[in-house]
Structures are given as C-alpha cells and as structure tokens.
Design a protein around this motif. Structure first.
Motif, PDB file in Angstrom:
ATOM      1  N   CYS A 118       1.516  10.671  -2.228  1.00 55.48           N
ATOM      2  CA  CYS A 118       1.634  10.013  -0.670  1.00 55.48           C
ATOM      3  C   CYS A 118       2.874  10.104  -0.577  1.00 55.48           C
ATOM      4  CB  CYS A 118       1.788   8.810  -0.652  1.00 55.48           C
ATOM      5  SG  CYS A 118       2.697   7.530  -1.265  1.00 55.48           S
ATOM      6  N   CYS A 119       4.022  10.117  -1.844  1.00 50.50           N
ATOM      7  CA  CYS A 119       5.039  10.630  -1.911  1.00 50.50           C
ATOM      8  C   CYS A 119       5.396  12.389  -1.728  1.00 50.50           C
ATOM      9  CB  CYS A 119       6.105  10.246  -3.464  1.00 50.50           C
ATOM     10  SG  CYS A 119       6.007   8.419  -3.413  1.00 50.50           S
TER      11      CYS A 119
ATOM     12  N   ASN B 163       4.931   4.077   4.170  1.00 50.40           N
ATOM     13  CA  ASN B 163       6.082   3.247   2.792  1.00 50.40           C
ATOM     14  C   ASN B 163       7.078   3.411   2.457  1.00 50.40           C
ATOM     15  OD1 ASN B 163       2.828   2.868   2.644  1.00 50.40           O
ATOM     16  ND2 ASN B 163       2.623   4.442   0.801  1.00 50.40           N
TER      17      ASN B 163
ATOM     18  N   CYS C  52       8.777   3.727  -0.161  1.00 46.36           N
ATOM     19  CA  CYS C  52       8.608   5.260  -1.276  1.00 46.36           C
ATOM     20  C   CYS C  52       8.680   6.425  -0.932  1.00 46.36           C
ATOM     21  CB  CYS C  52       7.422   5.350  -2.295  1.00 46.36           C
ATOM     22  SG  CYS C  52       5.939   5.011  -1.785  1.00 46.36           S
ATOM     23  N   CYS C  53       8.035   6.797   0.589  1.00 45.01           N
ATOM     24  CA  CYS C  53       7.526   8.042   0.959  1.00 45.01           C
ATOM     25  C   CYS C  53       8.383   9.001   2.013  1.00 45.01           C
ATOM     26  CB  CYS C  53       6.617   7.595   2.294  1.00 45.01           C
ATOM     27  SG  CYS C  53       4.642   7.456   0.854  1.00 45.01           S
TER      28      CYS C  53
HETATM   29 ZN   LIG Z   1       4.943   6.917  -1.329  1.00 47.93          ZN
END
Ligand SMILES: [Zn+2]
Length: 317
Positions: free
Chosen positions: A20-21, A122, A124-125
């Motif tokens: 995802c990141c 998210n 993190c994203c």
């Molecule tokens: Zn992520």
C-alpha cells in the motif's frame, strides 16, 4: 551537500515493506509531476529529477510493484556539467493504465491528474504520499540561514491534498503559485521539524534541531546582553544626572546647608559616581537600603529643580 539533498538521501534509504505504501509513493510522485504528455499519439507520464537516489528508488519501486520497467533518460546540462537530470518515463499504455487504475487517479479533460484525498486511507500511506511529493518537488533551506520548507508540484489538487493532510497534523501550510507551479510552503521551525518527523527524515531532523537550539541560545544571549547594556546605561545616566544636581546645590546653597540626612549621600554620590544605589547605601552610617537611597537622591533632585526654577538656571554647572 545541501540540506535538501541530505534529507532526500535519507528518505531514499527508507525501506517500504507494505505494498500500500509503495503504491502511495508512486502515486504521490506521478500526481506531483503531473507531466501527462501526448507524444506521437501516445500518452506519457514523465517524472524529471536531479536526484540520482530518487530516480533509482522510483525505478526500482515501480519494478517491484508492477514488474514493469519505465524508461530512463539522462540529460547533462550543457552549461553546468555537474547538473544531471534524470527522466523516468512511463511510456507504455500498459504501465500507465495500471498506475492510474491502481492509484485511483483519474484524468481531467484538461489533462490534470486528479485524485480524492480519501484515497489515502492509511496513516502509513499518507506519510508515503508526503515523502513522495517532497522527493519529487521539495526543498528545505539550511536551518543556519532560514526556516523554509517547500513542495512545488504541477498539480493544484495535489498541493491542496498536501495542505489538507498537514492540517490534520497541525502544520500550517501556505500556498503560492510560481511559474506555473503550485508551491506549498512551511515557515515555522517547529512545523518543519514536525514535517521531517512525519516523512521519516530523523537524522536530518536531529541536525535541524541542533542548529535550532544553538540559534535560540545565541538569540537569548544577545537578548540578555542587550538588556544588561540597557540597564547599565540607565544607571549611568541616572548617576550623571544626580551628580549634576548635587553640583548645582553645592555651587548655590552649599551641601552643608542641606538637611542632615542628605549631606552624606550627596557627598558620596559626588565622590563615587560609578557605584550602584545598593553599594552607596552600604557606605552610609547607619546603612540604608536601595529604596532609602533612591528616596534621598530624589529629594536632592527636587531641591536642584527648585533652584533652577528660581534662578532661571539653564545649562550645566
Ligand atoms: Zn501504507
């Protein structure tokens, strides 16, 4: 090495483990670059950078995520031989379609790339996205000189998203347009530190903080010195004025004709012009506190003032 390069090199060493990141990083770069060109009837997405580490990172991330290789071209600036710019070109429709579909980026009729902020769900994203836009169009001034961090993009929507995300972190972002670019910038040192922390530039952050602490200390020392100088000046000016008044009294009514409690202090002030009120008080017998001394000196000032009024006195003795 510039402070910006230091930050970017550190960012390029951060390893992304989650898919995802990685995707968010690619999306941020493409969105910020917004170079969606038509060449010979086909559409290209082109990312241009002078940072070799970033070019390498983008290339390998795209390979890892999509198993496809973008084209790379290298250009040397004809005037400044040291300046090399790297272009990462996503030329095949296969890659472009995958990227755009995956990133939930849609293409506007005027070819501006568009995306909804909610795509970045998210934390993190969101951080990956910020890191990506900083890598592609960001710079930060050497903290010794000034506090300034900016991210230039070719995409108004992208810059608005940057502002929105950073607002959630309590970071104050302003936007200006410059030569067709949208520039989000941060001016407060505290906010720049927060931003570096969010994107994971922790070593650069420490460096920034060290400079900031030293600068703060220097400013404080200067402030204290200025303040002490001002106080000293005030004391000296007061002492000069008092001595002038006492001399006037001496030459008119005579110190010995003053009320008894003023005679000693008048003589001491004339003799010791450099002493503080507290020190003068300690020389009296019996000793007198600072405010007592101040009170007596004021009396002397008043007497001198009356002498002046009576004799149309003007000018020093
Ligand atoms: Zn992520």
């Amino acid at each position: 090495m510039s402070f910006s390069t230091l930050v970017k090199d550190e960012l390029c060493r951060i390893e992304l483990h989650d898919l995802c990141c990685r995707k968010s990083e690619i999306m941020g770069v493409i969105l910020a670059s917004n170079l969606f060109t038509h060449e010979k009837g086909s559409r290209n997405v082109k990312v241009v950078t002078e940072n070799a580490a970033f070019a390498r990172r983008l290339y390998t991330t795209v390979r890892k995520v999509y198993g496809l290789s973008p084209e790379v071209s290298i250009r040397r600036n004809s005037k400044l031989k040291k300046h090399i710019s790297y272009s990462i070109i996503f030329a095949s429709m296969q890659i472009i379609n995958k990227l755009l579909y995956d990133s939930e980026i849609s293409v506007f009729h005027n070819d501006d790339l568009d995306i909804e902020e909610s795509t970045l769900k998210n934390v993190c994203c969101r951080k990956s996205f910020l890191r990506a836009v900083f890598l592609s169009g960001g710079s930060v001034s050497d903290p010794e000189k000034t506090y300034h961090l900016e991210i230039a993009t070719r995409n108004e929507k992208c810059t608005e998203i940057i502002k929105e995300i950073l607002k959630d972190y309590g970071i104050n972002v302003k936007i200006i347009t410059r030569k067709g670019n949208y520039v989000a910038y941060i001016k407060e040192g505290e906010n720049i530190v927060d931003f570096l922390n969010i994107i994971g530039a922790h070593s650069a952050l420490m460096e920034f903080e060290n400079v900031r602490i030293l600068k703060d200390m220097r400013n404080n020392v200067n402030r204290i010195v200025n303040c002490e100088t001002a106080n000293l000046e005030k004391t000296v000016n007061a002492s000069v004025r008092q001595a002038e008044n006492i001399k006037l009294i001496q030459s008119t009514i005579g110190i010995s004709n003053l009320p008894p409690n003023l005679i000693d202090i008048a003589n001491l002030r004339l003799e010791y012009s450099e002493l503080s009120l507290k020190e003068l008080g300690e020389m009296l017998n019996p000793k007198l506190g600072k405010s007592g001394v101040n009170h007596r000196l004021r009396k002397l000032d008043e007497i001198a003032e009356k002498i002046r009024e009576k004799s149309d006195y003007n000018g020093p003795v």
